[in-house]
Write an enzyme that holds these catalytic residues in place. Structure first.
Site, short mmCIF file in Angstrom:
data_model
loop_
_atom_site.label_atom_id
_atom_site.label_comp_id
_atom_site.label_asym_id
_atom_site.label_seq_id
_atom_site.Cartn_x
_atom_site.Cartn_y
_atom_site.Cartn_z
N GLU A 1 -10.93 15.19 -15.06
CA GLU A 1 -10.20 14.09 -14.44
C GLU A 1 -10.80 13.82 -13.05
O GLU A 1 -10.89 14.73 -12.25
CB GLU A 1 -8.72 14.43 -14.27
CG GLU A 1 -8.06 14.93 -15.53
CD GLU A 1 -8.35 16.40 -15.85
OE1 GLU A 1 -8.73 17.17 -14.94
OE2 GLU A 1 -8.21 16.77 -17.01
N THR B 1 -20.83 15.55 -2.06
CA THR B 1 -21.20 14.19 -1.67
C THR B 1 -20.24 13.17 -2.27
O THR B 1 -19.83 12.22 -1.59
CB THR B 1 -22.65 13.89 -2.10
OG1 THR B 1 -23.52 14.81 -1.45
CG2 THR B 1 -23.06 12.47 -1.75
N ALA C 1 -17.12 13.72 -3.16
CA ALA C 1 -15.82 13.89 -2.50
C ALA C 1 -15.77 13.12 -1.19
O ALA C 1 -14.73 12.61 -0.79
CB ALA C 1 -15.55 15.37 -2.28
N GLN D 1 -14.95 20.25 -28.41
CA GLN D 1 -14.84 18.80 -28.17
C GLN D 1 -16.20 18.17 -27.87
O GLN D 1 -17.06 18.79 -27.27
CB GLN D 1 -13.85 18.50 -27.05
CG GLN D 1 -14.30 18.94 -25.68
CD GLN D 1 -13.19 18.79 -24.63
OE1 GLN D 1 -12.07 18.42 -24.94
NE2 GLN D 1 -13.52 19.06 -23.39
#
Length: 176
Positions: A125, A101, A103, A163
């Site tokens: 990213e 959705t 995209a 992280q």
């Protein structure tokens, strides 16, 4: 072999796969839907020449934004982090995909592998290829992580192990 929801639930129930927090709609038919965390990173400067091979860290190039909304300008990108802290089994690999959705609004992510044995929040990213500013909300499902069984076991010791929060790229000094 891609793992279906029954196998994902088994891995979670035995503690081999950890997803924290785990929501009722996290485990999907063939993967995990992960949510946007409470911060993102965007370039702090425009028109700067970036030489990854000369950098020990790229952190000064980015501005970390703590917000309930992620603003992605047209033809720009941000680094998003998952709300969930994930611990992968040492014999399962993840393939990160943007939810379809999103995209369809013009957002894309590069092919991204979550290595067997990885542990941490996932930084991804997200590129806005559209001519419009797109605003996403903290806590919305945005990333679909497809998990596949690896042959053998891996011991992950990458730079991003453990992280927490959004993590700008490491520099490539010494690798080039």
């Amino acid at each position: 072999m891609i793992l279906a929801n029954d196998e994902l639930k088994r891995l979670i129930s035995t503690g081999r796969l950890k997803v924290d927090p785990l929501y009722p709609d996290t485990v999907r038919e063939n993967g995990l839907d992960l949510r946007i965390g409470g911060e993102y990173a965007i370039y702090a400067y425009e028109s700067t020449v970036v030489r990854p091979c000369d950098l020990e860290t790229a952190k000064p190039l980015f501005r970390i934004v703590k917000s309930d909304e992620v603003v992605i300008p047209p033809r720009n990108f941000v680094l998003l982090t998952t709300e969930e802290y994930v611990k992968m089994p040492d014999d399962v690999v993840g393939f990160a995909n943007l939810r379809s959705t999103l995209a369809r609004y013009g957002l894309v992510i590069p092919p991204t592998i979550v290595d067997a044995g990885f542990e941490g929040n996932i930084t991804i990213e997200v590129v806005n290829e559209s001519p419009n500013t797109i605003v996403l909300k903290r806590g919305m499902r945005f990333l679909h992580l497809v998990l596949a069984k690896a042959e053998g076991r891996a011991q992950y010791s990458g730079l991003y192990q453990g992280q927490r929060g959004v993590t700008p790229p490491k520099g490539l000094k010494g690798e080039c």
